[in-house]
Write a protein that holds these residues in place. Structure first.
Motif, short mmCIF file in Angstrom:
data_model
loop_
_atom_site.label_atom_id
_atom_site.label_comp_id
_atom_site.label_asym_id
_atom_site.label_seq_id
_atom_site.Cartn_x
_atom_site.Cartn_y
_atom_site.Cartn_z
N TRP A 40 0.85 -1.19 0.00
CA TRP A 40 0.00 0.00 0.00
C TRP A 40 0.88 1.24 0.00
O TRP A 40 1.98 1.23 0.58
CB TRP A 40 -0.90 -0.01 1.24
CG TRP A 40 -2.01 -1.01 1.16
CD1 TRP A 40 -3.31 -0.77 0.82
CD2 TRP A 40 -1.93 -2.41 1.45
NE1 TRP A 40 -4.05 -1.93 0.87
CE2 TRP A 40 -3.23 -2.97 1.25
CE3 TRP A 40 -0.90 -3.28 1.84
CZ2 TRP A 40 -3.52 -4.31 1.44
CZ3 TRP A 40 -1.18 -4.63 2.02
CH2 TRP A 40 -2.48 -5.14 1.82
N ALA A 92 -4.27 -5.08 5.10
CA ALA A 92 -4.16 -3.65 4.78
C ALA A 92 -3.74 -2.88 6.03
O ALA A 92 -4.11 -3.25 7.14
CB ALA A 92 -5.49 -3.13 4.26
N GLN A 102 -3.81 0.68 -2.34
CA GLN A 102 -3.11 -0.57 -2.65
C GLN A 102 -2.56 -0.55 -4.07
O GLN A 102 -3.17 0.04 -4.98
CB GLN A 102 -4.05 -1.78 -2.48
CG GLN A 102 -3.30 -3.11 -2.63
CD GLN A 102 -4.13 -4.32 -2.24
OE1 GLN A 102 -5.33 -4.21 -1.96
NE2 GLN A 102 -3.50 -5.48 -2.20
#
Length: 730
Positions: free
Chosen positions: A439, A451, A459
RNA sequence: GCGCGGUUAGCUCAGUUGGUAGAGCGUCCCCUUGACGUGGGGAAGGCCAGGGGUUCGAAUCCCUUAUCGCGCACCA
């Protein structure tokens, strides 16, 4: 002796695969015996039995299975059934591969054909839904075909390279490699596929010999050196001319710089000396185009030259006036050649054949372009692997013999490939696949399994090369990164059986991933099968229209016949030819077994097989010795993976010895008056038939299971879990 | 250019550590024999690509030539 009822009326008719095979497969599935845990629960397999494990090379969810898959399934099912019958704790783990690029381009074509839309018209989310629907449908077809082939895979453990568990494995692997500095992002000249609009790895390139022209010319009237190229259109991006440092013709020019206007484009050319230039090729001088040739990029790096990109992702020229700007490379080539002629700069035009790089999946001509991509460094020493590089980790088990390849000549092929191996480009500009677990927020980069916390992280748009997830297959299917009991029991797997055409794509990558992530080999043995070609020896392809659908053959001749035809006469590593005559011959063989059984049952009516029977006549003892010698031989061959030999010997014995000789002479004995001889012969025939049925089971599972159910044998299990006879002792 | 593989019966291919050449299909002849006509019995057909070597003995091991195919590299 037990009195048996009359023989089953089924036996009075010829063998009918169609009414048998699906029923038998259901029987196996209901039994649960494809699952080693069930075999242990039911007391068939001992819990401490030696494990035997094999992962099914996952077929791509791009459509249906072909004869290559069929032959793979046959070989593996023979291995697996043999292991299971030997009492091993046997696991054959099935699955399918999302095959990122292949599946995506297939669906793109379908949508374009049916709806006239492109993927961008649908958007990422909607497009992916379509791909998933297609993949699901293919998956269902494939599963059905695998069942039709009789494959005894453990469906309860089925995996998919893109399902949740495998995704976790992929992200875990990526993060570890990233943290170890093995995965890096770099600006490089990569193989760009203008049709697929993605980067591909070196291995996804197919070289095609094509007729081409080699042009020899000067950049301008006063330029001192002529150069040769097959791609004049790239020359607007040239920054140097490289010559060999010892080339007397050019030595005086080295270091000089020139400004020219080439077909309307200003270029600045420096004359440099580089060892990589061959004096004998062309004029011995090489125009250096750092942006559009990997070799030139290397030269440019060595000499600190700038990179000028003149071709874009659509293979169109990005510089010059309207005569060039926006033109496709092939058109621009003509424009430039015309210009050279007009300016009288063109000195020579020769016809040559050259190897053109094309993309395996789309067939497009590869355009080398400078791009920011993700790579795996194969030359970096890894601290917790004893300072070895991935290359060394890949080479090691093959060199020290802990991993053997059958046939062993592929050792050399494998080694040679590793020696030439360069960093593996793993990012792809396609939507279907594992999204890269990285990311970005401004200058910040985060790599993680999940994440990152917080707002504003975006991302990476790219997905991973499909072979990245396939590389994890031997252990991601067993639950890794969790330390599951399956993983502990079945890894490293016993054997990997696959086609020699994917030794680099897949076998090598599995060795890489397993050696690095697990610190162990992924399998002890690799068995490579060849290609199945048509009767004329041509590769089967849609364009030739020579594809034989295994399901058609099953429909016509039965699965057992197809299986025999695919295994007999097919050694490892060699291509084989599909022949309908051969399949037909084995259909006859299935019927022959049927008829042999009918004879034996009808002429020994009322007699049950007695495994402890000991009053054999001398003649029958001799027959037993001969027969058991055969079993010893074929057991040895099976253990050495020489199924093609074992299968043929069983066929020969059953037909030319048992049917043609033994049964013929049994007619006199069994209708004679010597009661001892009759009893002995009856027991011999029942015993032999039961053992032939057992030993042929891995090859022809359906007809043998069906015959087994008809044989007068006490306390029998399903044949699939019946113990293999080990030569004369059993 | 480097490497690998094939070359065996008309066709497709086997041939395990060197010991008198095998199968399937095809061809020819015979047989309604009581498991099977999807069958049975019999037959023809091979200087194992060429040459050289090792060996008592080579389709098999070594060298070499030819030829077909494949992989890798080059591809200015």
């Amino acid at each position: 002796m037990y009195k048996e009822p009359n023989i089953d009326p089924k036996l009075l008719k010829p063998y009918d695969p169609k009414s048998t095979e699906d029923r038998i497969y259901s029987l196996w599935q209901e039994s649960g015996f494809f699952n080693p845990d069930v075999c242990i629960e039911k007391g068939i397999t001992s819990p401490d039995a030696e494990p035997f494990s094999i992962v099914l090379p996952p077929p791509n969810v791009t459509g249906t299975l072909h004869t290559g898959h069929a032959s793979m399934l046959v070989i593996e099912d023979i291995m697996v059934r043999f292991a299971r019958m030997q009492g091993k704790r046997t696991l054959w783990l099935p699955g399918t591969d999302h095959a990122a690029i292949a599946t995506q381009s297939k669906v793109e074509k379908l949508i374009e054909k049916e709806e006239g839309k492109r993927k961008n018209d649908l958007g990422r989310e909607e497009f992916l839904k379509r791909v998933e629907a297609f993949a699901q449908e293919s998956h269902d077809t494939i599963v059905n075909q695998v069942k039709k082939m009789g494959a005894s895979v453990d469906w309860s453990r089925e995996a998919f390279t893109l399902d949740e568990k495998r995704s976790l494995a992929v992200r875990t692997a990526f993060k570890k490699m990233y943290d170890d500095g093995l995965i890096y992002r770099g600006h490089r000249v990569v193989n760009w596929d203008p049709k697929g609009q993605t980067v591909i790895s070196d291995d996804e390139i197919v070289y095609e010999e094509r007729k081409s022209k080699l042009y020899t010319f000067k950049y301008g009237k006063d330029f001192p050196i002529s150069i040769s190229t097959t791609r004049p259109e790239t020359k607007v991006g040239d920054v140097a001319v490289a010559v060999h440092p010892t080339d007397e013709r050019y030595v005086e020019f080295i270091g000089r710089e020139y400004d020219e206007v080439f077909c309307g484009v200003p270029i600045h050319i420096k004359i440099i000396a580089d060892e990589s230039v061959e004096k004998e090729f062309g004029t011995g001088a090489l125009g250096v185009t750092p942006a559009h040739s990997q070799i030139d990029a290397d030269i440019a790096t060595r000499h600190n030259l700038p990179t000028i990109q003149v071709i874009n992702e659509f293979a169109k020229i990005t510089v010059g006036e309207e005569n060039l700007l926006g033109k496709k490379t092939t058109e621009a080539r003509e424009v430039i050649v015309e210009w050279l002629r007009a300016e009288e700069l063109l000195e020579k035009e020769e016809d040559i054949t050259q190897n053109v790089s094309t993309a395996e999946r789309t067939g497009a001509v590869i355009e080398p372009l400078p791009k920011l991509q993700w790579f795996i460094n194969v030359n970096k020493p890894i601290a917790d692997r004893g300072g070895k590089t991935l290359k060394e980790l890949m080479l090691e088990p093959v060199l020290n013999g802990s991993l053997s390849i059958i046939p062993d000549r592929f050792d050399k092929v494998y080694r040679h490939w590793i020696e030439n191996l360069r960093d593996w480009c793993i990012s792809r500009q396609i939507w279907y696949g594992h999204r890269i677990p990285v990311w970005y927020m401004g200058e910040e980069i985060y790599c993680g399994i999940e994440a990152p916390e917080g707002e504003g992280w975006i991302q990476d748009e790219d997905t991973l090369d499909t072979w990245f997830s396939s590389g994890l297959w031997t252990f991601s299917t067993l639950g890794w990164p969790e330390e599951t009991s399956d993983f502990k029991t079945y890894h490293p797997t016993t054997i990997l059986e696959t086609g020699y055409d994917i030794i680099f794509f897949w076998v090598a990558r599995m060795i890489l991933m397993s050696q690095y992530l697990i610190g162990d080999i992924p399998f002890k043995t690799v068995y490579l099968h060849g290609l199945v070609r048509d009767a004329q020896g041509r590769k089967m392809s849609k364009s030739l229209g020579n594809i034989i659908d295994p399901l058609d053959m099953i429909e016509k001749y039965g699965t057992d016949a197809l299986r025999m035809s695919l295994i007999i006469g097919t050694g490892p590593g060699n291509d084989s030819k599909m022949s309908e005559d051969k399949i037909k011959a084995y259909k006859n063989f299935a019927n022959k077994l049927w008829n042999i059984t009918r004879f034996i049952l009808s002429s020994t009516e009322g007699i049950t097989h007695n495994p402890e029977f000991s009053s054999y006549t001398g003649a029958d003892k001799a027959l037993i010795a001969e027969r058991d010698e055969l079993f010893t031989t074929i057991t040895k061959e099976m253990n050495e993976y020489k199924f093609y030999l074992a299968g043929e010997k069983l066929y020969q014995y059953a037909w030319t010895q048992l049917a043609d000789v033994i049964i013929e002479e049994s007619k006199t004995i069994l209708t004679g008056t010597d009661e001892k001889a009759k009893e002995s012969r009856a027991q011999f025939l029942l015993d032999t038939m039961s053992k032939i049925t057992i030993t042929l089971h891995p090859f022809m599972p359906f007809v043998t299971e069906e015959l087994w159910s008809l044989l007068p044998i006490r306390d029998k299990q399903l044949l699939i879990v019946t113990k293999w006879p080990h030569g004369s002792t059993l």
